[in-house]
Design a protein around this motif. Structure first.
Motif, PDB file in Angstrom:
ATOM      1  N   TYR A 128       0.826  -1.214   0.000  1.00  0.00           N
ATOM      2  CA  TYR A 128       0.000   0.000   0.000  1.00  0.00           C
ATOM      3  C   TYR A 128       0.860   1.264   0.000  1.00  0.00           C
ATOM      4  CZ  TYR A 128      -3.978  -2.897   1.468  1.00  0.00           C
ATOM      5  OH  TYR A 128      -4.974  -3.826   1.527  1.00  0.00           O
ATOM      6  N   ALA A 129       2.144   1.110   0.322  1.00  0.00           N
ATOM      7  CA  ALA A 129       2.954   2.232   0.768  1.00  0.00           C
ATOM      8  C   ALA A 129       2.903   3.461  -0.141  1.00  0.00           C
ATOM      9  CB  ALA A 129       4.397   1.765   0.956  1.00  0.00           C
ATOM     10  N   LYS A 130       3.236   3.307  -1.403  1.00  0.00           N
ATOM     11  CA  LYS A 130       3.335   4.480  -2.272  1.00  0.00           C
ATOM     12  C   LYS A 130       2.114   4.680  -3.159  1.00  0.00           C
ATOM     13  CE  LYS A 130       7.201   5.389  -0.445  1.00  0.00           C
ATOM     14  NZ  LYS A 130       7.205   6.454   0.605  1.00  0.00           N
ATOM     15  N   ARG A 131       1.111   3.881  -2.944  1.00  0.00           N
ATOM     16  CA  ARG A 131      -0.102   4.045  -3.753  1.00  0.00           C
ATOM     17  C   ARG A 131      -0.939   5.180  -3.187  1.00  0.00           C
ATOM     18  NH1 ARG A 131      -0.706  -0.614  -6.897  1.00  0.00           N
ATOM     19  NH2 ARG A 131      -2.920  -0.219  -7.247  1.00  0.00           N
ATOM     20  N   PRO A 132      -1.489   6.035  -4.029  1.00  0.00           N
ATOM     21  CA  PRO A 132      -2.250   7.192  -3.515  1.00  0.00           C
ATOM     22  C   PRO A 132      -3.530   6.757  -2.803  1.00  0.00           C
ATOM     23  CG  PRO A 132      -2.499   6.990  -5.891  1.00  0.00           C
ATOM     24  CD  PRO A 132      -1.459   5.991  -5.500  1.00  0.00           C
ATOM     25  N   VAL A 133      -3.852   7.468  -1.731  1.00  0.00           N
ATOM     26  CA  VAL A 133      -5.126   7.201  -1.048  1.00  0.00           C
ATOM     27  C   VAL A 133      -6.236   7.936  -1.795  1.00  0.00           C
ATOM     28  CG1 VAL A 133      -3.963   7.041   1.170  1.00  0.00           C
ATOM     29  CG2 VAL A 133      -4.995   9.210   0.489  1.00  0.00           C
ATOM     30  N   LYS A 134      -7.426   7.404  -1.675  1.00  0.00           N
ATOM     31  CA  LYS A 134      -8.599   8.104  -2.196  1.00  0.00           C
ATOM     32  C   LYS A 134      -9.273   8.794  -1.012  1.00  0.00           C
ATOM     33  CE  LYS A 134      -9.353   4.660  -5.827  1.00  0.00           C
ATOM     34  NZ  LYS A 134     -10.256   3.597  -6.326  1.00  0.00           N
ATOM     35  N   ARG A 135      -9.203  10.114  -0.995  1.00  0.00           N
ATOM     36  CA  ARG A 135      -9.867  10.869   0.071  1.00  0.00           C
ATOM     37  C   ARG A 135     -11.351  11.004  -0.270  1.00  0.00           C
ATOM     38  NH1 ARG A 135      -5.008  13.719  -0.420  1.00  0.00           N
ATOM     39  NH2 ARG A 135      -6.004  15.082  -1.934  1.00  0.00           N
ATOM     40  N   CYS A 136     -12.212  10.648   0.685  1.00  0.00           N
ATOM     41  CA  CYS A 136     -13.656  10.610   0.412  1.00  0.00           C
ATOM     42  C   CYS A 136     -14.418  11.483   1.396  1.00  0.00           C
ATOM     43  CB  CYS A 136     -14.186   9.179   0.542  1.00  0.00           C
ATOM     44  SG  CYS A 136     -13.344   7.979  -0.504  1.00  0.00           S
ATOM     45  N   LYS A 137     -15.429  12.146   0.875  1.00  0.00           N
ATOM     46  CA  LYS A 137     -16.387  12.826   1.750  1.00  0.00           C
ATOM     47  C   LYS A 137     -17.203  11.765   2.479  1.00  0.00           C
ATOM     48  CE  LYS A 137     -18.062  15.188  -1.698  1.00  0.00           C
ATOM     49  NZ  LYS A 137     -18.900  16.100  -2.498  1.00  0.00           N
ATOM     50  N   VAL A 138     -17.667  12.110   3.663  1.00  0.00           N
ATOM     51  CA  VAL A 138     -18.456  11.174   4.464  1.00  0.00           C
ATOM     52  C   VAL A 138     -19.870  11.712   4.630  1.00  0.00           C
ATOM     53  CG1 VAL A 138     -18.708  10.076   6.728  1.00  0.00           C
ATOM     54  CG2 VAL A 138     -16.434  10.338   5.700  1.00  0.00           C
ATOM     55  N   ALA A 139     -20.845  10.870   4.317  1.00  0.00           N
ATOM     56  CA  ALA A 139     -22.239  11.209   4.604  1.00  0.00           C
ATOM     57  C   ALA A 139     -22.637  10.489   5.884  1.00  0.00           C
ATOM     58  CB  ALA A 139     -23.137  10.779   3.449  1.00  0.00           C
ATOM     59  N   ARG A 140     -22.968  11.248   6.913  1.00  0.00           N
ATOM     60  CA  ARG A 140     -23.378  10.628   8.169  1.00  0.00           C
ATOM     61  C   ARG A 140     -24.829  10.173   8.090  1.00  0.00           C
ATOM     62  NH1 ARG A 140     -22.022  14.258  13.258  1.00  0.00           N
ATOM     63  NH2 ARG A 140     -23.338  12.641  14.163  1.00  0.00           N
ATOM     64  N   VAL A 141     -25.079   8.934   8.498  1.00  0.00           N
ATOM     65  CA  VAL A 141     -26.449   8.401   8.489  1.00  0.00           C
ATOM     66  C   VAL A 141     -26.847   7.936   9.885  1.00  0.00           C
ATOM     67  CG1 VAL A 141     -26.472   7.771   6.059  1.00  0.00           C
ATOM     68  CG2 VAL A 141     -25.561   6.145   7.710  1.00  0.00           C
ATOM     69  N   ASP A 142     -26.098   8.339  10.919  1.00  0.00           N
ATOM     70  CA  ASP A 142     -26.484   8.002  12.290  1.00  0.00           C
ATOM     71  C   ASP A 142     -27.627   8.899  12.740  1.00  0.00           C
ATOM     72  OD1 ASP A 142     -24.065   9.965  12.230  1.00  0.00           O
ATOM     73  OD2 ASP A 142     -25.015  10.348  14.169  1.00  0.00           O
ATOM     74  N   GLY A 143     -28.368   8.444  13.740  1.00  0.00           N
ATOM     75  CA  GLY A 143     -29.573   9.148  14.166  1.00  0.00           C
ATOM     76  C   GLY A 143     -29.322  10.568  14.636  1.00  0.00           C
ATOM     77  N   ALA A 144     -28.246  10.789  15.373  1.00  0.00           N
ATOM     78  CA  ALA A 144     -27.986  12.134  15.900  1.00  0.00           C
ATOM     79  C   ALA A 144     -27.826  13.149  14.784  1.00  0.00           C
ATOM     80  CB  ALA A 144     -26.725  12.113  16.772  1.00  0.00           C
ATOM     81  N   TRP A 145     -27.282  12.706  13.644  1.00  0.00           N
ATOM     82  CA  TRP A 145     -27.114  13.623  12.516  1.00  0.00           C
ATOM     83  C   TRP A 145     -28.403  13.749  11.710  1.00  0.00           C
ATOM     84  CZ3 TRP A 145     -23.679  17.174  11.359  1.00  0.00           C
ATOM     85  CH2 TRP A 145     -23.668  17.716  10.069  1.00  0.00           C
ATOM     86  N   VAL A 146     -29.038  12.613  11.428  1.00  0.00           N
ATOM     87  CA  VAL A 146     -30.257  12.615  10.620  1.00  0.00           C
ATOM     88  C   VAL A 146     -31.351  13.454  11.279  1.00  0.00           C
ATOM     89  CG1 VAL A 146     -32.144  11.151   9.773  1.00  0.00           C
ATOM     90  CG2 VAL A 146     -29.763  10.411   9.512  1.00  0.00           C
ATOM     91  N   HIS A 147     -31.432  13.363  12.619  1.00  0.00           N
ATOM     92  CA  HIS A 147     -32.510  14.059  13.326  1.00  0.00           C
ATOM     93  C   HIS A 147     -32.014  15.351  13.968  1.00  0.00           C
ATOM     94  CE1 HIS A 147     -35.128  10.641  12.654  1.00  0.00           C
ATOM     95  NE2 HIS A 147     -34.157   9.861  13.053  1.00  0.00           N
ATOM     96  N   GLY A 148     -31.325  16.200  13.202  1.00  0.00           N
ATOM     97  CA  GLY A 148     -30.987  17.516  13.737  1.00  0.00           C
ATOM     98  C   GLY A 148     -29.527  17.884  13.740  1.00  0.00           C
ATOM     99  N   ARG A 149     -28.703  17.205  12.915  1.00  0.00           N
ATOM    100  CA  ARG A 149     -27.287  17.579  12.780  1.00  0.00           C
ATOM    101  C   ARG A 149     -26.592  17.745  14.131  1.00  0.00           C
ATOM    102  NH1 ARG A 149     -27.166  21.625   7.531  1.00  0.00           N
ATOM    103  NH2 ARG A 149     -29.070  20.846   6.581  1.00  0.00           N
TER     104      ARG A 149
END
Length: 539
Positions: A263-284
């Protein structure tokens, strides 16, 4: 302007503003470009610092050097607005290092999204993880249908969520991965670029568990910012499995160092995260009511226009578990008032509502949908209802109400009961909340009608309409007429779950009296207000 229009469409005019060399903290900038689009002055003037670049080395500097500045008021004189934007640009480009670092850290998630390998809006990592934890092992599943990694606290939580969405992976399709709890938000210069920047952070005993050549391996990062918890993710890709295994028959025999190095020199893919847990879904993360209702259980008896709408609203409010009861199937005539549409016609209302809510709110629980009238429920099903915090009967008939009342009052610890219905044309609506052994029958007269109704209909004229070619009757109202009653009942249910209602009571929606009179109805003296909700003690 032509150069700027390649990245920012719609610009129609611009002016160069020279800056004395070396006069700004960002010394590379020797001029600004003030630009406007065709909508100006009903849009914001934009300021570019082309020499500032697009590498996110300076906060609030975006593509082609566009400066992200606060908006000015459109009503202000144009000259004042231009001066304000130029002054703000100068202030931004003079940020000292400490201020620059603070701005990057405060908006960590935004800069991570800007620097995501794939900047499209479709986040490739969805997080069901409960925020506020520590660095730890978590579990993930790659959903090939959506090309998306879903990460949860553990395997069971992940499987439950996936089942509700329609996926049903086996244990071997769920893999362990690692959540890193960062001590502080990274600035863009600190964002990982290659695999070794991630693998060196992994505990040795997690290398074999989390790094699987041939698979894409997602990792999650959680960090506190000044505006709340933020998440980020990377996906690692090793060399081809056959290359990693060269000289070995089994991957378990491959030395961990060899796996890590793949894995060492291979580029990482940086990804945005969509939160789907209850605390976020019901009021951020800011809905205090969610913490109170996420462990509450509600049973809804009657999944018609009122009951189904109530169930949807309670799910949106974050009520943790619902039980649904109804014997009827959805018909084409129901569609205009019911949350479920034509796709569900011919199917049982309770089971289809259960399926709908499971998919829309997969973090909540809808394990029980009984396709029967309340009177026909089996003892085990009644035991489920008895364990609820609140039982809602919505628009059911008198026989059902009477049977429910008799059963509930016979329990050692009866759940609270909320009964709701609408009068003809939905010109009036009722929601009665009962605690303990209080009986709703106390509010009905000898003709099995609520004594506190607000309208009378001589010979039922206008109140009930006979369906064409059939003996069925229905109340003449539409979904918009019904919504005040639904909202009132949902509000009372939520108030009960939040312990805001200390005693039995009833709430009444008084709609438009003119609708009653225009259709041959008679207003009772208690119909004292128009378009107003009132609350009374019970009975």
């Amino acid at each position: 302007m032509d150069q700027l229009n390649k990245t920012h469409k719609g610009l129609v005019a611009g002016w160069r503003v020279d800056i004395p060399a070396g006069s700004l903290e960002l010394q590379e900038v020797d001029h600004l470009v003030l630009a406007i689009d065709v909508a100006f002055p009903n849009s914001q003037p934009r300021v570019f610092a082309p020499a500032a670049g697009s590498d996110y080395s300076w906060p609030h500097v975006e593509q082609a050097g566009l400066l992200c500045l606060r908006s000015s008021k459109s009503a202000a004189p144009i000259a004042d607005r231009v001066v304000t934007h130029l002054n703000d640009a100068e202030e931004l480009l003079n940020f000292p290092e400490t201020k620059r670092c603070q701005e990057f850290e405060r908006e960590f998630a935004a800069y991570w999204a800007h620097r995501a390998t794939n900047s499209s809006d479709q986040a490739r990592v969805w997080s069901l993880v409960t925020p506020g934890g520590v660095t730890r092992e978590v579990a993930y599943f790659f959903d090939a249908r959506s090309n998306r990694h879903v990460i949860a606290d553990d395997k069971e939580a992940l499987k439950r969520w996936l089942r509700n969405t329609g996926a049903n992976p086996g244990d071997k399709q769920i893999y362990p991965t690692w959540l890193f709890r960062l001590s502080h938000p990274w600035t863009p210069r600190e964002f990982p670029e290659t695999g070794d920047e991630i693998t060196k952070l992994l505990p040795p005993d997690m290398v074999r568990k989390c790094l699987e050549p041939g698979l894409q391996s997602p990792f999650l990062f959680e960090v506190d910012t000044k505006t709340g918890t933020a998440f980020a993710a990377v996906v690692l890709q090793a060399a081809e499995r056959r290359e990693v295994m060269r000289g070995f028959r089994n991957i378990s025999k491959v030395p961990p160092e060899r796996i890590v190095n793949s894995y060492a020199k291979r580029p990482v893919k940086r990804c945005k995260v969509a939160r789907v847990d209850g605390a976020w879904v019901h009021g951020r993360d800011h809905a205090t009511s969610y913490a109170s209702v996420k462990n509450r259980k509600v049973a809804v008896i009657g999944c018609g226009a009122i009951g189904a709408a109530l169930a949807c609203l309670l799910a949106q409010a974050g009520v943790g578990e619902q039980i649904l009861v109804d014997a009827d199937s959805l018909t084409t005539a129901n569609v205009s008032r019911h949350p479920l549409g034509m796709f569900h016609v011919g199917f049982n209302k309770a089971s289809r509502l259960q399926e709908h809510l499971r998919r829309e709110f997969p973090h909540l629980t809808f394990d029980h949908a009984y396709q029967r009238r309340f009177e026909w429920l089996a003892p085990k099903e009644l035991d489920q209802l008895a364990s609820a915090d609140l039982i809602i009967s919505a628009g059911i008939d008198f026989d059902g109400e009477a049977a429910l009342d008799h059963w509930r009052r016979g329990l050692t610890r009866p759940p609270a009961h909320l009964s709701t219905w609408a009068e003809a044309y939905a010109a009036a609506g009722h929601a009665v909340l009962l605690y303990g052994n209080a009986s709703i029958m106390a509010g009905f007269d000898g003709e099995e009608r609520p004594s506190f109704r607000l309208t009378d209909w001589p010979d039922e004229a206008g109140a009930l309409i006979i369906e064409a070619g059939c003996g069925n009757t229905f109340q003449p109202h539409g979904v918009i007429d019904l919504h005040p009653t639904v909202g009132m009942a949902a509000g009372l249910a939520l108030d009960m779950l939040l312990a805001k209602v200390p005693a039995s009571c009833r709430r009444v929606w008084m709609g438009d009296p003119a609708v009653v009179e225009a259709n041959g109805g008679i207003l009772r003296d208690t119909f004292t207000d128009r378009l107003m909700m009132r609350e009374f003690v019970w009975p």
